[in-house]
Design a protein around this motif. Structure first.
Motif, PDB file in Angstrom:
ATOM      1  N   ARG A   1      62.852  -4.012  36.458  1.00 39.11           N
ATOM      2  CA  ARG A   1      61.427  -4.598  36.035  1.00 39.11           C
ATOM      3  C   ARG A   1      61.414  -6.134  36.624  1.00 39.11           C
ATOM      4  N   PHE A   2      62.435  -7.038  37.043  1.00 37.23           N
ATOM      5  CA  PHE A   2      62.752  -7.487  37.442  1.00 37.23           C
ATOM      6  C   PHE A   2      63.353  -8.510  38.473  1.00 37.23           C
ATOM      7  N   LEU A   3      63.370  -9.451  39.380  1.00 37.76           N
ATOM      8  CA  LEU A   3      63.870 -10.130  40.567  1.00 37.76           C
ATOM      9  C   LEU A   3      64.356 -11.206  40.121  1.00 37.76           C
ATOM     10  N   GLU A   4      65.811 -11.861  39.992  1.00 38.61           N
ATOM     11  CA  GLU A   4      66.306 -13.333  40.306  1.00 38.61           C
ATOM     12  C   GLU A   4      66.769 -13.915  41.239  1.00 38.61           C
ATOM     13  N   ALA A   5      67.147 -14.893  41.446  1.00 38.42           N
ATOM     14  CA  ALA A   5      68.038 -15.705  42.418  1.00 38.42           C
ATOM     15  C   ALA A   5      67.847 -16.807  41.911  1.00 38.42           C
TER      16      ALA A   5
ATOM     17  N   LEU B   1      63.668  -4.395  46.800  1.00 37.62           N
ATOM     18  CA  LEU B   1      62.889  -3.264  45.123  1.00 37.62           C
ATOM     19  C   LEU B   1      62.600  -1.831  45.754  1.00 37.62           C
ATOM     20  N   ASN B   2      62.593  -1.598  46.678  1.00 40.93           N
ATOM     21  CA  ASN B   2      61.935   0.068  46.969  1.00 40.93           C
ATOM     22  C   ASN B   2      63.272   1.112  46.724  1.00 40.93           C
ATOM     23  N   ARG B   3      64.586   0.158  47.030  1.00 39.58           N
ATOM     24  CA  ARG B   3      65.454   0.959  46.659  1.00 39.58           C
ATOM     25  C   ARG B   3      65.675   2.014  45.562  1.00 39.58           C
ATOM     26  N   ASN B   4      66.123   3.531  45.568  1.00 35.87           N
ATOM     27  CA  ASN B   4      66.901   4.168  44.547  1.00 35.87           C
ATOM     28  C   ASN B   4      67.240   2.959  43.861  1.00 35.87           C
ATOM     29  N   ALA B   5      67.813   2.543  44.104  1.00 33.04           N
ATOM     30  CA  ALA B   5      69.081   1.703  42.967  1.00 33.04           C
ATOM     31  C   ALA B   5      67.941   0.986  42.249  1.00 33.04           C
ATOM     32  N   CYS B   6      67.080   0.807  42.384  1.00 31.06           N
ATOM     33  CA  CYS B   6      66.322  -0.846  41.549  1.00 31.06           C
ATOM     34  C   CYS B   6      65.114   0.462  41.174  1.00 31.06           C
ATOM     35  N   ASP B   7      64.833   1.424  41.093  1.00 25.45           N
ATOM     36  CA  ASP B   7      64.358   2.120  39.909  1.00 25.45           C
ATOM     37  C   ASP B   7      63.760   1.914  38.651  1.00 25.45           C
TER      38      ASP B   7
ATOM     39  N   CYS C   1      79.112  -6.182  51.315  1.00 28.90           N
ATOM     40  CA  CYS C   1      78.618  -5.185  52.314  1.00 28.90           C
ATOM     41  C   CYS C   1      79.117  -3.348  52.452  1.00 28.90           C
ATOM     42  N   LYS C   2      80.083  -3.524  51.696  1.00 27.33           N
ATOM     43  CA  LYS C   2      81.163  -2.260  51.124  1.00 27.33           C
ATOM     44  C   LYS C   2      80.845  -2.194  50.209  1.00 27.33           C
ATOM     45  N   PHE C   3      80.935  -2.715  48.657  1.00 31.57           N
ATOM     46  CA  PHE C   3      80.327  -1.759  47.549  1.00 31.57           C
ATOM     47  C   PHE C   3      79.123  -2.238  46.660  1.00 31.57           C
ATOM     48  N   PHE C   4      78.003  -3.094  47.552  1.00 31.71           N
ATOM     49  CA  PHE C   4      77.131  -3.580  47.144  1.00 31.71           C
ATOM     50  C   PHE C   4      76.162  -3.212  47.926  1.00 31.71           C
ATOM     51  N   SER C   5      76.397  -2.170  49.007  1.00 33.73           N
ATOM     52  CA  SER C   5      75.815  -1.601  50.000  1.00 33.73           C
ATOM     53  C   SER C   5      74.244  -1.357  49.087  1.00 33.73           C
ATOM     54  N   GLU C   6      74.150  -0.432  48.019  1.00 34.14           N
ATOM     55  CA  GLU C   6      72.682  -0.305  47.012  1.00 34.14           C
ATOM     56  C   GLU C   6      71.718  -0.749  46.992  1.00 34.14           C
TER      57      GLU C   6
ATOM     58  N   PRO D   1      75.773  -5.693  35.115  1.00 31.69           N
ATOM     59  CA  PRO D   1      75.777  -5.413  34.412  1.00 31.69           C
ATOM     60  C   PRO D   1      75.435  -4.952  33.158  1.00 31.69           C
ATOM     61  N   GLU D   2      74.967  -6.643  32.219  1.00 29.97           N
ATOM     62  CA  GLU D   2      74.272  -6.942  30.854  1.00 29.97           C
ATOM     63  C   GLU D   2      72.969  -6.701  30.933  1.00 29.97           C
ATOM     64  N   SER D   3      72.655  -6.493  32.903  1.00 32.91           N
ATOM     65  CA  SER D   3      71.151  -7.004  32.693  1.00 32.91           C
ATOM     66  C   SER D   3      70.160  -5.764  33.882  1.00 32.91           C
ATOM     67  N   GLN D   4      70.332  -4.902  33.401  1.00 30.76           N
ATOM     68  CA  GLN D   4      70.334  -3.286  34.540  1.00 30.76           C
ATOM     69  C   GLN D   4      68.755  -3.327  34.316  1.00 30.76           C
ATOM     70  N   ASP D   5      67.601  -4.352  34.160  1.00 38.41           N
ATOM     71  CA  ASP D   5      66.331  -4.269  34.349  1.00 38.41           C
ATOM     72  C   ASP D   5      65.872  -5.805  35.200  1.00 38.41           C
TER      73      ASP D   5
END
Length: 168
Positions: free
Chosen positions: A113-117, A104-110, A47-52, A73-77
């Motif tokens: 191109r991929f979502l993984e889980a 996906l609408n967040r600026n951090a995700c501009d 909640c603190k370090f990954f709030s974006e 860090p190794e997969s910025q997309d």
């Protein structure tokens, strides 16, 4: 991108997480009863370090939904979704999908191109969620093994399969 379900917007508020949310998020995960419950400290850190890239859904100032995610860090997309939690009061309303679309609408995700889980083979609701998101985004959902069960120290943990949605 404008993905959120307008019906949910009338009663729910979506926002970034804050460190003070960690305890309530931990309780939400615990109540859900179907997700791996990690330490309360891990939810404070998320909640603190990954709030974006963590999304809170609130109803009447009560957390009823949470997505934890990060951009490796190794997969910025790529945005990797760790957990999607929905309170029992909100199940069946599409909140899980709306939380992912909010992410996906967040600026951090501009540049994403991929979502993984990762999803275990027995977690059919999560499998359906990620396939449905891929369908809504009119893109692919590839599935492949990520962590075989023999890597887990606890004998009852199933393997985890990667669900990769995109490109979008």
């Amino acid at each position: 991108m404008g993905y959120a379900d307008p019906k949910l917007r009338y009663s729910l508020r979506f926002r970034k997480s804050e460190d003070k949310d960690g305890a309530e998020v931990w309780n939400l995960i615990k109540r859900a009863g179907v997700l791996d419950l990690n330490s309360s400290y891990s939810y404070l850190m998320l909640c603190k370090f990954f709030s974006e890239t963590c999304v809170i859904a609130e109803e009447n100032d009560r957390i009823v939904g949470f997505v934890s995610a990060f951009i490796p860090p190794e997969s910025q997309d790529t945005v990797f979704v760790w957990q999607v939690a929905v309170d029992a009061s909100q199940r069946g309303k599409g909140l899980g999908k709306t939380l992912l679309k909010e992410l996906l609408n967040r600026n951090a995700c501009d540049d994403v191109r991929f979502l993984e889980a990762t999803v275990s083979p027995s977690n059919v609701p999560s499998q359906s969620l990620f396939k449905s998101v891929a369908k809504d985004l009119d893109t692919q959902c590839q599935v492949f093994e990520c962590f075989p069960e023999n890597l887990f120290p606890d004998e009852q943990h199933e393997s985890e399969w990667t669900y990769r949605i995109g490109p979008f």
